[in-house]
Design a protein around this motif. Sequence first.
Motif, short mmCIF file in Angstrom:
data_model
loop_
_atom_site.label_atom_id
_atom_site.label_comp_id
_atom_site.label_asym_id
_atom_site.label_seq_id
_atom_site.Cartn_x
_atom_site.Cartn_y
_atom_site.Cartn_z
N SER A 3 37.45 98.23 -58.86
CA SER A 3 38.83 98.10 -59.31
C SER A 3 38.86 97.51 -60.71
O SER A 3 38.17 96.55 -61.02
CB SER A 3 39.62 97.18 -58.37
N SER A 4 39.65 98.12 -61.62
CA SER A 4 39.85 97.57 -62.96
C SER A 4 41.28 97.08 -63.13
O SER A 4 41.72 96.84 -64.24
CB SER A 4 39.52 98.64 -64.01
N THR A 5 42.01 96.94 -62.04
CA THR A 5 43.40 96.50 -62.08
C THR A 5 43.47 95.04 -62.50
O THR A 5 42.71 94.21 -62.01
CB THR A 5 44.05 96.66 -60.69
N PRO A 6 44.39 94.71 -63.42
CA PRO A 6 44.50 93.29 -63.84
C PRO A 6 44.93 92.41 -62.68
O PRO A 6 45.61 92.87 -61.75
CB PRO A 6 45.59 93.34 -64.93
N PRO A 7 44.56 91.12 -62.70
CA PRO A 7 45.03 90.20 -61.67
C PRO A 7 46.56 90.18 -61.62
O PRO A 7 47.23 90.30 -62.66
CB PRO A 7 44.48 88.84 -62.13
N GLY A 8 47.10 90.05 -60.41
CA GLY A 8 48.54 90.01 -60.26
C GLY A 8 49.21 91.35 -60.12
O GLY A 8 50.41 91.43 -59.85
N GLN A 9 48.44 92.44 -60.28
CA GLN A 9 48.97 93.80 -60.10
C GLN A 9 48.35 94.41 -58.84
O GLN A 9 47.21 94.10 -58.49
CB GLN A 9 48.63 94.67 -61.31
N PRO A 10 49.09 95.28 -58.13
CA PRO A 10 48.53 95.87 -56.91
C PRO A 10 47.25 96.64 -57.18
O PRO A 10 47.20 97.50 -58.06
CB PRO A 10 49.64 96.81 -56.42
N ALA A 11 46.20 96.30 -56.41
CA ALA A 11 44.92 96.99 -56.53
C ALA A 11 44.54 97.72 -55.26
O ALA A 11 43.73 98.65 -55.29
CB ALA A 11 43.81 96.00 -56.89
N LEU A 12 45.12 97.31 -54.12
CA LEU A 12 44.75 97.90 -52.83
C LEU A 12 45.88 97.67 -51.84
O LEU A 12 46.48 96.59 -51.81
CB LEU A 12 43.47 97.27 -52.29
#
Length: 341
Positions: A3-12
């Motif tokens: 996952s390269s999603t920033p912290p605080g954004q939905p990743a899963l």
Amino acid sequence: MRSSTPPGQPALVALDWGTSSLRAWALDRDGAVLSTTTSRDGLRAVGERAAASQLPPADAFARTLAALSDTLGAPGVRALACGMVGADGGWTTAGRLDLPIPATAGALEPTMVPAASPAVGIVPGLRATPDATGSCDVIRGEETQVLGALARLGDPVDVTLVLPGTHTKWLRVADGDIVDFTTVMTGELHAALLDATILGDPARRADAGDVAGPPRTDLEAFDAGVAHALSHPAQPFAARLFSARTRYLSGELAPTGISSYLSGLLIGDETAAMLPAALAAEAPLALCADGPLGGLYQRALSTQGVTAPLLEDTALDGLRAVARAWGLLPPALPAPSIPSA
């Protein structure tokens, strides 16, 4: 898959997807819960909707997940599910792994749903090898709860876990492996007895408003059922069940206490039968359950001199562990060290 999603954004989107209902969580890349929801869109409801609308089942499951993801504020985010969604008749068959297996998330490689976009993985179930009678046993969904429970307990190498539910599981971990489990249909028997036999007739009339009067408290009725189960071990189980009828006829049991009394009979009988082997293993015993059912098992065990911690909401912890083990979330960061003075 990382996952390269920033912290605080939905990743899963994590899902505990059962036969009659499901729970879903939107997680950020650190595994923190951003939002959560529950739904009655279990395996059965999605299948019925697909048949009614003549949709391919896979499309019905995909639409259900898309709607859930929108509700969670996580549209287009990949998902990881456990439970009956991976059974025959579910979204895709996730298979079952033969025991023994390591009691680790790395042993539970998710099955990816073909052509799903975004990607959807489903945790496999487990299968115990045939016993001396030639019977095997199966789990689907509880394996993920087990991972979460073990993490809460500090990952013991030996433990017996009791997972109450429609089909209660008594599961054994030895030397760090899941080695065996037994399914007991206590919850389903309770529903069937209450809904389809003479034992439940007064309770059904009471629910319909035909019978009035103050009932015994639920716990009083439950305790009476446990006591009857434990004090008449030589009686056939079916004879003990009929005490729900005779106690109602004698006025000892109010109509609205019948459900709890039957729970006590069934859970008392189950725990009395299963405890000897669990205690013989000389390993800690713990309960893994959500809602009030776990407390009832604690109460029945306490009557027999056994204290067991109750662990709740462990499915999410297990889903996080599988997601990290298989690259759907980054590995958890180690706790910062505290400098010595």
